[in-house]
Design a protein around this motif. Structure first.
Motif, PDB file in Angstrom:
ATOM      1  N   ASP A  12       0.787  -1.392   0.052  1.00 36.32           N
ATOM      2  CA  ASP A  12       0.003   0.004  -0.013  1.00 36.32           C
ATOM      3  C   ASP A  12       0.855   1.102  -0.094  1.00 36.32           C
ATOM      4  O   ASP A  12       0.471   2.237   0.587  1.00 36.32           O
ATOM      5  N   MET A  13       1.856   1.224  -0.590  1.00 32.86           N
ATOM      6  CA  MET A  13       2.966   2.338  -0.617  1.00 32.86           C
ATOM      7  C   MET A  13       2.118   3.709  -1.090  1.00 32.86           C
ATOM      8  O   MET A  13       1.370   3.326  -2.377  1.00 32.86           O
ATOM      9  N   PRO A  14       2.101   4.703  -0.657  1.00 34.48           N
ATOM     10  CA  PRO A  14       1.418   5.874  -1.008  1.00 34.48           C
ATOM     11  C   PRO A  14       1.842   6.823  -2.174  1.00 34.48           C
ATOM     12  O   PRO A  14       1.237   7.734  -2.409  1.00 34.48           O
ATOM     13  N   TYR A  15       2.889   6.141  -2.909  1.00 28.40           N
ATOM     14  CA  TYR A  15       3.305   7.197  -4.086  1.00 28.40           C
ATOM     15  C   TYR A  15       2.659   7.146  -5.312  1.00 28.40           C
ATOM     16  O   TYR A  15       2.311   5.736  -5.676  1.00 28.40           O
ATOM     17  N   ARG A  16       2.324   7.766  -6.116  1.00 26.63           N
ATOM     18  CA  ARG A  16       1.643   7.745  -7.198  1.00 26.63           C
ATOM     19  C   ARG A  16       2.532   7.232  -8.481  1.00 26.63           C
ATOM     20  O   ARG A  16       3.595   7.756  -8.704  1.00 26.63           O
ATOM     21  N   VAL A  69      11.769  16.739   0.030  1.00 27.16           N
ATOM     22  CA  VAL A  69      10.486  17.234   0.390  1.00 27.16           C
ATOM     23  C   VAL A  69       9.514  17.569  -0.579  1.00 27.16           C
ATOM     24  O   VAL A  69       8.508  17.060  -0.921  1.00 27.16           O
ATOM     25  N   GLU A  70      10.084  18.330  -1.684  1.00 31.50           N
ATOM     26  CA  GLU A  70       9.399  18.674  -2.697  1.00 31.50           C
ATOM     27  C   GLU A  70       8.835  17.669  -3.502  1.00 31.50           C
ATOM     28  O   GLU A  70       7.811  17.510  -3.904  1.00 31.50           O
ATOM     29  N   PHE A  71       9.848  16.711  -3.774  1.00 24.06           N
ATOM     30  CA  PHE A  71       9.526  15.446  -4.502  1.00 24.06           C
ATOM     31  C   PHE A  71       8.416  14.706  -3.890  1.00 24.06           C
ATOM     32  O   PHE A  71       7.487  14.379  -4.735  1.00 24.06           O
ATOM     33  N   ARG A  72       8.289  14.368  -2.585  1.00 25.80           N
ATOM     34  CA  ARG A  72       7.339  13.811  -1.900  1.00 25.80           C
ATOM     35  C   ARG A  72       5.979  14.418  -2.049  1.00 25.80           C
ATOM     36  O   ARG A  72       5.127  13.751  -2.495  1.00 25.80           O
ATOM     37  N   ARG A  73       6.011  15.782  -1.828  1.00 24.60           N
ATOM     38  CA  ARG A  73       4.720  16.393  -2.082  1.00 24.60           C
ATOM     39  C   ARG A  73       4.258  16.307  -3.489  1.00 24.60           C
ATOM     40  O   ARG A  73       2.885  16.014  -3.568  1.00 24.60           O
ATOM     41  N   GLU A  74       4.956  16.299  -4.593  1.00 24.16           N
ATOM     42  CA  GLU A  74       4.458  15.867  -5.707  1.00 24.16           C
ATOM     43  C   GLU A  74       4.054  14.750  -5.834  1.00 24.16           C
ATOM     44  O   GLU A  74       3.018  14.392  -6.806  1.00 24.16           O
ATOM     45  N   GLN A  75       4.611  13.534  -5.418  1.00 28.56           N
ATOM     46  CA  GLN A  75       4.674  12.407  -5.668  1.00 28.56           C
ATOM     47  C   GLN A  75       3.295  11.746  -4.955  1.00 28.56           C
ATOM     48  O   GLN A  75       2.847  10.637  -5.098  1.00 28.56           O
ATOM     49  N   LEU A  76       3.308  12.337  -3.764  1.00 29.34           N
ATOM     50  CA  LEU A  76       2.208  11.699  -2.814  1.00 29.34           C
ATOM     51  C   LEU A  76       0.567  11.443  -3.632  1.00 29.34           C
ATOM     52  O   LEU A  76       0.355  12.875  -3.918  1.00 29.34           O
ATOM     53  N   ALA A  77      -0.191  10.543  -3.594  1.00 32.56           N
ATOM     54  CA  ALA A  77      -1.404  10.637  -4.309  1.00 32.56           C
ATOM     55  C   ALA A  77      -2.349  10.369  -3.428  1.00 32.56           C
ATOM     56  O   ALA A  77      -2.703   9.539  -2.787  1.00 32.56           O
ATOM     57  N   GLY A  78      -3.101  11.386  -3.477  1.00 27.37           N
ATOM     58  CA  GLY A  78      -4.346  11.595  -2.592  1.00 27.37           C
ATOM     59  C   GLY A  78      -4.076  10.792  -1.159  1.00 27.37           C
ATOM     60  O   GLY A  78      -4.916  10.151  -0.615  1.00 27.37           O
ATOM     61  N   GLU A  79      -3.060  11.518  -0.454  1.00 26.64           N
ATOM     62  CA  GLU A  79      -2.954  11.040   0.972  1.00 26.64           C
ATOM     63  C   GLU A  79      -2.905  12.575   1.683  1.00 26.64           C
ATOM     64  O   GLU A  79      -1.697  12.786   2.040  1.00 26.64           O
ATOM     65  N   PRO A  80      -3.948  12.964   2.034  1.00 24.01           N
ATOM     66  CA  PRO A  80      -3.904  14.462   2.799  1.00 24.01           C
ATOM     67  C   PRO A  80      -3.233  14.410   4.046  1.00 24.01           C
ATOM     68  O   PRO A  80      -2.675  15.132   4.548  1.00 24.01           O
ATOM     69  N   ARG A  81      -3.545  13.215   4.870  1.00 22.01           N
ATOM     70  CA  ARG A  81      -3.077  13.082   6.186  1.00 22.01           C
ATOM     71  C   ARG A  81      -1.550  12.795   6.239  1.00 22.01           C
ATOM     72  O   ARG A  81      -0.729  13.497   7.299  1.00 22.01           O
ATOM     73  N   LEU A  82      -1.168  12.067   5.217  1.00 24.84           N
ATOM     74  CA  LEU A  82       0.359  11.871   5.181  1.00 24.84           C
ATOM     75  C   LEU A  82       1.252  13.284   4.625  1.00 24.84           C
ATOM     76  O   LEU A  82       2.159  13.781   5.262  1.00 24.84           O
ATOM     77  N   LEU A  83       0.505  14.058   3.748  1.00 23.86           N
ATOM     78  CA  LEU A  83       1.081  15.274   3.337  1.00 23.86           C
ATOM     79  C   LEU A  83       0.802  16.266   4.538  1.00 23.86           C
ATOM     80  O   LEU A  83       1.864  16.967   4.856  1.00 23.86           O
TER      81      LEU A  83
END
Ligand code: FES
Ligand code: FES
Lengths: 726, 151
Positions: free
Chosen positions: A495-499, A547-561
């Motif tokens: 269930d890894m969170p990246y898009r 950090v920037e990269f993670r913000r961009e690649q996190l898909a639909g994960e508001p709580r992680l963001l």
């Protein structure tokens, strides 16, 4: 509820069928008052349900169904009762529930009673509040009847029931007897969050006093008339058996009473630990090693590397990762190695047991009561409910005291059986026994490969995991996913969170004769590491800030963001650092809790790593006790850091090389970074905090080491790597 | 028979002289607040005071203790009110609690000599005490708390 939990529940229901435990028992054990009072210890005690007893002295005893092993459950769950009961915190005392799955099952698991998956708070949140609110309603009804007023005019605050207009008052004790005769309400209204008096505020831990004056009772402290201490000579290799033994020297030692052979070795029974240990050391034993494991951990790793070249069982597949990888312009690949790890709880494993007229009785810190009842009952040929368990404080556990095969509990059982229950016995393991007994966090090998497009987005992701199954072969292997995949080998990876449009996660579960078990945060201990250090590699590949990269690649994960942003903000991310220092970030969701950590490290010229500071942001839903949440995050970070820096259990020719804290050393005072914890305010249902602090720390530290040195660490522990600047 | 002076009382024990103090305290004298963690002077769970010095009772044979004053966690204060015990409550230090008797005894020996310890002093004095639950930050805070109270 997430799928994992649903699956676990479904399968535990299956288990429950084999256990013969009822499935349909509702929360209110007493549908009628008669049933309620059956459990009362005396007539003047109001025992409204399985969780609360109110005495005529106004003492409220809260029965906690989960093991207190340091995580604060003896405080967290009573907080919920105190809240809805409107009790005063000082009138609450706590008792461990007996082993009785009908009353005290883990609601997240369905049928069995037990503590794990950081779900004590989550599965008890409504149950305990309802218990408190029900008891409160009955106290209010009793007061209304006594005073001839309407219940609406009655208020309860800090343990005092009061009539608004007449100012008549009573404490709980004065109303207890009458309240016990009131009907049990079907529906009670729970408080609105804004009215919480205790939830969300720090309250003093209920186990505070006993744990600062030496009176807290752990298994090792059990004393009973005639009780003998047992120390066992265990086989030198996993799977070895006793061939023959000579106990003549042992029996000559003063204080040694008996020597018995059991399936797991030879037990020496003595008046106290010291003669038992001397007696154990004086045994001469010949072992049958014909079916034992003789592989070393290096050889196991080599086998895994070969296996990793082949496809495993597919556990997640979207798009076509192979094709997308083949056609990609930018590809990154990496492999990761993780050693076996011992739990090394401060109190080595131990268990006291007596055979009784009705069956047997155990005293120990048990994480999984129902399975131990099952295993012990089988070993003794009695029924499950003839096995009585008294759950004591555990001197740490981290998963170890929740073994589906009940290894040390069964060892104690076989000893008491071998002496026909003549006296009660207390089995004590030495640190060496504990460290060499297996049931480790599995050794793992991962490969990860990803492709990036021109804009720097992940377009393909392939994660392959090789590691022993924890559940296979245990009484709860039914929890495994369809086609037999063990979620406890890959949670966090599937269930890894990246898009990414193309994702493949596959798994090999080789069989190795080294016992393995869940270890504080289970598979997340390794999946979070590969993913979160690999994401940093990808960011570097496309020249982006991690950090920037993670913000961009996190898909639909508001709580992680959210936790990412909070950790970034509080840590001063981006501020320049001096040479030899670095900052690294990692985030991970486990057990429905979201955690991000920023680690700051210093790497000296001669390659020594010091973790100076950690900023931790956590979202665990409603924060029931912020102080305990913070200490669980700090504790989890300390635990994860111990493993990251220097933790490894290694085998040579099948023999475990480590034995005590000199060669398997947790971090000490001088190595513990200062940890700042920031909790995300939330209205979501509470989730666990015992484990989720662990997964992000190792990748955060290794990402920081990369920033400080330019060296990527892909195998743990860090101490294996030469980081000196030469 | 050996005579030991434990928490201000003379106690007679019938054990072989090489028995470590830890097991005499626990198994013969019923003082179970002092814990076993390693048996090799590696973890500090068994820390007691001998003539005011913090020692690992797991490696101290009783034969070495004739005439010496032994203090265990049970004897540190009358009503669990040693300043450090109060501070432990204020800072909510304990998790599983198993290591904490030893932690408190080590900290008490430190403060007796160094009432205002620096972080480095604390590192030095407390490094022998492992806490597997990771309560180090709270332990440090509790020691500083006592030092400040003394001002
Ligand atoms: S038990 Fe004595 S130092 Fe560990
Ligand atoms: S509080 Fe558990 S080992 Fe220290």
């Amino acid at each position: 509820m997430d799928t994992e939990l649903n699956i676990a529940r479904r399968n535990f229901l299956k288990v429950s069928a084999t256990l013969g435990a009822g499935l349909t028992l509702a929360f209110y054990l007493p549908a009628s008052l008669g049933a309620a009072r059956k459990f009362a210890t005396s007539n003047d005690t109001f025992m409204q349900n399985a969780f609360i007893r109110i005495g005529t002295d106004s003492q409220v005893t809260v029965i906690v169904k989960h093991l207190e092993m340091g995580q604060g459950v003896f405080t967290g769950l009573p907080t919920l009762i105190a809240e809805e009961l409107d009790a005063d915190w000082s009138q609450i005392s706590v008792k461990a529930a007996p082993a009785d799955a009908k009353l005290y099952k883990n609601l997240a698991w369905g049928a069995p009673q037990g503590t794990g998956q950081s779900n004590s708070m989550a599965n008890s949140f409504d149950q305990m509040r309802q218990a408190g609110a029900t008891a409160r309603a009955m106290l209010v009804t009793a007061a209304a009847e006594q005073w001839g007023v309407s219940t609406e005019e009655i208020t309860v605050s800090k343990g005092i029931v009061q009539h608004r207009n007449s100012k008549r008052k009573a404490n709980f004790g004065e109303l207890a007897d009458k309240a016990s005769q009131m009907p049990v309400p079907d529906n009670v209204k729970l408080k609105d969050m804004k009215d919480f008096q205790y939830i969300g505020k720090p309250v003093v831990r209920k186990d505070t006093m006993e744990k600062l004056n030496g009176t807290a009772k752990y298994t090792i402290d059990m004393q009973q008339t005639g009780m003998l201490t047992a120390v066992v000579a265990h086989p030198p290799l996993f799977g070895a058996k006793v061939k023959s033994y000579d106990a003549s020297k042992t029996k000559a030692i003063k204080g040694v009473i008996d020597v018995v052979q059991i399936p797991t070795g030879v037990a020496v029974l003595a008046e106290g630990f010291w003669p038992a240990k001397l007696g154990r050391d004086a045994l001469k034993i010949e072992w049958d090693t014909s079916t034992a494991n003789i592989l070393g951990s290096d050889e196991i790793l080599q086998q895994y590397k070969v296996l990793a070249k082949t496809s495993g069982a597919v556990v997640r597949s979207e798009g076509n990762a192979d094709k997308a990888l083949a056609g990609a312009s930018k590809r990154v690949a990496a492999a990761f190695e993780f050693p076996y790890l011992a739990h090394a709880a401060m109190e080595p494993m131990d268990c006291a047991i007596a055979l009784t007229e009705t069956g047997c009785e155990l005293w120990h810190g048990e994480q999984f009561q129902t399975l131990t009842q099952l295993n012990v009952s089988k070993a003794l040929g009695i029924k499950l409910d003839q096995v009585k368990i008294n759950t004591l404080y555990a001197g740490g556990s981290f998963g170890r005291r929740g073994n589906p095969s009940s290894d040390y509990q069964l060892e104690a059982t076989h000893i008491v059986k071998a002496i026909a229950g003549r006296v009660p016995i207390k089995l004590l393991w030495t640190r060496e026994d504990d460290m060499r007994a297996g049931f480790y966090r599995p050794l793992n090998y991962h490969t990860l490969e990803a492709a990036l497009d021109d804009k720097g987005n992940i377009v393909a992701w392939h994660h392959r995991i090789v590691g022993q199954s924890i559940l296979a072969g245990t009484p709860i292997e039914g929890v495994m996913l369809e086609k037999g995949h063990d979620p406890m080998s890959m949670e966090g990876a599937n269930d890894m969170p990246y898009r990414s449009p193309n994702v493949l996660v596959d798994l090999h579960s080789p069989k190795i004769n080294v016992p393995v078990l869940w270890w504080r945060s289970v598979a997340h201990t390794h999946t979070a590491f590969s993913i979160e250090t690999f994401i940093d590699e990808l960011a570097a590949k496309v020249d982006k800030d991690p950090v920037e990269f993670r913000r961009e690649q996190l898909a639909g994960e508001p709580r992680l963001l959210n936790v990412l942003n909070l950790a970034v903000e509080k840590s001063g991310w981006g501020k320049p650092m001096t040479k030899g220092r670095g900052r690294g970030i990692a985030l991970h969701k486990s057990f429905n809790t979201y955690v991000a950590q920023v680690a700051e490290v210093t790497v000296t010229k001669d390659g020594k790593v010091k973790v100076d500071h950690v900023t931790c942001a956590v979202d665990c839903g409603i924060a029931v006790n912020p102080e305990i949440i913070a200490s669980q995050m700090q504790g989890g970070i300390g635990f994860g850091l111990s493993a990251a820096m220097k933790g490894a259990i290694t085998l040579k020719n099948g023999k475990v090389e480590q034995s005590n804290f000199h060669d398997y050393e947790p971090i000490r005072m001088n190595e513990m970074p200062h940890v700042d914890v920031h909790i995300v305010p939330s209205n979501e249902a509470p989730s666990g905090v015992g484990e989720p602090g662990v997964p992000p720390i190792a990748p955060a530290v290794c990402n920081a080491i990369f920033m400080a040195t330019g060296i990527r660490i892909r195998s743990l522990p860090i101490s294996l790597h030469d980081l000196s600047d030469t | 028979m050996l005579t030991l002076l434990v928490n201000g009382e003379k106690r007679q024990v019938d054990v072989s002289p090489d028995t470590p103090l830890l097991w005499v305290l626990r198994d013969d004298l019923g003082l179970t607040g002092t814990k076993y963690g390693c048996g090799m002077a590696l973890c500090g769970a068994c820390t007691v005071h001998v003539n005011g010095e913090a020692v690992c009772s797991c490696v101290t044979p009783v034969s070495a203790l004739a005439g010496k004053k032994i203090t265990t966690i049970e004897g540190l204060s009358r009503n669990s009110d040693h300043p450090l015990q109060k501070a432990w409550a204020v800072e909510q230090v304990s998790q599983c609690g198993y290591c904490q008797s030893g932690q408190i005894m080590s900290a008490a020996a430190l403060l007796a000599k160094t009432p205002h310890p620096s972080d480095a002093d604390i590192d030095h004095a407390m490094t022998g005490n492992i806490c597997r639950c990771g309560t180090y930050q709270q332990i440090r805070a509790a020691i500083h708390y006592v030092a400040k109270q003394g001002d």
